[in-house]
Design a protein around this motif. Structure first.
Motif, PDB file in Angstrom:
ATOM      1  N   VAL A 145       0.822  -1.211   0.000  1.00 37.70           N
ATOM      2  CA  VAL A 145       0.000   0.000   0.000  1.00 37.70           C
ATOM      3  C   VAL A 145       0.859   1.266   0.000  1.00 37.70           C
ATOM      4  O   VAL A 145       0.364   2.351  -0.290  1.00 37.70           O
ATOM      5  N   GLU A 146       2.163   1.112   0.316  1.00 41.75           N
ATOM      6  CA  GLU A 146       3.036   2.291   0.321  1.00 41.75           C
ATOM      7  C   GLU A 146       4.487   1.849   0.165  1.00 41.75           C
ATOM      8  O   GLU A 146       4.915   0.843   0.739  1.00 41.75           O
ATOM      9  N   TRP A 159       5.678   6.023  -3.520  1.00 43.82           N
ATOM     10  CA  TRP A 159       4.450   5.544  -4.169  1.00 43.82           C
ATOM     11  C   TRP A 159       3.469   5.095  -3.098  1.00 43.82           C
ATOM     12  O   TRP A 159       3.870   4.556  -2.050  1.00 43.82           O
ATOM     13  N   ASP A 160       2.184   5.334  -3.337  1.00 45.44           N
ATOM     14  CA  ASP A 160       1.148   4.731  -2.510  1.00 45.44           C
ATOM     15  C   ASP A 160      -0.003   4.316  -3.415  1.00 45.44           C
ATOM     16  O   ASP A 160      -0.066   4.699  -4.590  1.00 45.44           O
ATOM     17  N   GLU A 161      -0.902   3.521  -2.878  1.00 40.72           N
ATOM     18  CA  GLU A 161      -1.950   2.924  -3.704  1.00 40.72           C
ATOM     19  C   GLU A 161      -2.947   3.948  -4.245  1.00 40.72           C
ATOM     20  O   GLU A 161      -3.747   3.617  -5.125  1.00 40.72           O
ATOM     21  N   GLN A 162      -2.905   5.176  -3.756  1.00 38.06           N
ATOM     22  CA  GLN A 162      -3.831   6.205  -4.206  1.00 38.06           C
ATOM     23  C   GLN A 162      -3.240   7.106  -5.300  1.00 38.06           C
ATOM     24  O   GLN A 162      -3.942   7.956  -5.834  1.00 38.06           O
ATOM     25  N   SER A 163      -1.943   6.926  -5.610  1.00 40.35           N
ATOM     26  CA  SER A 163      -1.310   7.830  -6.582  1.00 40.35           C
ATOM     27  C   SER A 163      -0.187   7.106  -7.314  1.00 40.35           C
ATOM     28  O   SER A 163       0.180   5.978  -6.975  1.00 40.35           O
ATOM     29  N   GLN A 164       0.382   7.801  -8.292  1.00 45.63           N
ATOM     30  CA  GLN A 164       1.500   7.258  -9.051  1.00 45.63           C
ATOM     31  C   GLN A 164       2.820   7.568  -8.348  1.00 45.63           C
ATOM     32  O   GLN A 164       2.879   8.387  -7.428  1.00 45.63           O
ATOM     33  N   ASN A 179       5.856  -0.954  -8.317  1.00 46.94           N
ATOM     34  CA  ASN A 179       4.983  -0.972  -7.148  1.00 46.94           C
ATOM     35  C   ASN A 179       4.460  -2.365  -6.804  1.00 46.94           C
ATOM     36  O   ASN A 179       3.741  -2.524  -5.830  1.00 46.94           O
TER      37      ASN A 179
END
Length: 304
Positions: A145-146, A159-164, A179
């Motif tokens: 997730v991050e 990187w996180d699961e909500q963005s590039q 990722n």
């Protein structure tokens, strides 16, 4: 022997005692303590300050024993052998040391905490070749997730699961973050890429984990050179290159079939056709270089 009032005594096996069945003699005393004790026996009279010190020491001793029983340490439920056989690093690189300390009974609780901490420590020395692309050896088989990569404590990729993925400082336009595996690729390695890199990743529904890599950027190996020595009935060829890490060597002997190869050393029969040529190839990472050698170089007299 008579007892003197106020004299200090201690128990001793050398003191005379009354044997079982022995009649008491009016001229013999059966002492219960002997001269030299630090504290009189419990049934003797003490001065007020002695009574206070004795009560305080007894209370402290009982409190210490009770704390030990509550924690299960020492002679209670968990002997030293338990900690020696149940440390988290049983198979890790530090497991043998941890078990050795635990078997000696040194700080069992601290050892457990330290072992749990070391179980999550990863540090690896790696190297890349100047001008090459380098990918850190990371493969995380978990849902992430991050992901955060740091270079000498400065963030260079995130990187996180909500963005590039976002890249910072020296890795802008030179980095690529996977990722799925957590690996980071640096394109066109430069000398200032030599640094300590830390990967911090957060798996789904788990605690974060850190991996440390010490990256050294090296100059490419030099062109290989081949030397020849004549020994008895053999020609001994040796291939060498200037590089600070192990190299992989391979040879091309053309039409020659009778030879023995040991990495960078080759043995040929002396009666080999001197018009033949051999080639030595070196490889490391993504770099490969080769050199050709004529067997006639082994016999300089023939050339003249």
């Amino acid at each position: 022997m008579s007892l003197v009032e106020g004299q200090r005594f201690h128990f001793s096996p050398s003191c005379p005692t009354l044997r079982s069945g022995e009649p008491r003699s009016p001229h013999r005393v059966t002492p219960q303590f002997c001269p030299g004790s630090r504290d009189p026996p419990r049934n003797s009279k003490r001065r007020p300050e002695q009574e206070e010190n004795y009560d305080r020491r007894t209370s402290q001793r009982r409190m210490g024993q009770e704390r030990g029983r509550n924690r299960g340490i020492g002679r209670g439920r968990f002997p030293a052998s338990f900690f020696a056989n149940h440390l988290p690093l049983e198979r890790g690189p530090g497991g043998a040391v941890m078990r050795l300390l635990a078997s000696a009974g040194l700080g069992e609780v601290l050892l457990l905490l330290l072992g749990s901490l070391l179980a999550h420590i990863h540090c690896e020395e790696v190297f890349g070749i100047l001008g090459e692309n380098y990918t850190f050896p990371v493969k995380i088989n978990k849902s992430l997730v991050e992901i955060i990569w740091k270079k000498n404590k400065d963030k260079v990729a995130e990187w996180d699961e909500q963005s590039q993925a976002v890249y910072f400082t020296s890795l802008k336009n030179r980095g690529s973050l996977n990722n799925e595996t957590g690996s980071l690729t640096i394109f066109n390695l430069e000398e200032n890429d030599t640094a300590t890199y830390v990967l911090e990743y957060l798996p789904f529904d788990e605690n974060s984990v850190s991996l440390t890599f010490i990256l050294t950027v090296l100059d490419p190996p030099s062109e290989p050179t081949i030397s020849c020595n004549v020994s008895d009935d053999n020609l001994v060829l040796m291939c060498a290159a200037d590089f600070k890490r192990p190299l992989t060597y391979s040879w091309d002997f053309g039409r020659i079939t009778d030879y023995k190869q040991q990495q960078n050393v080759v043995f040929l029969k002396k009666n080999v056709d001197v018009s033949e040529k051999v080639t030595c190839l070196i490889e490391v990472s993504q770099t490969a270089k080769s050199s050709e050698f004529s067997l006639a170089e082994c016999f300089p007299d023939l050339k003249s």
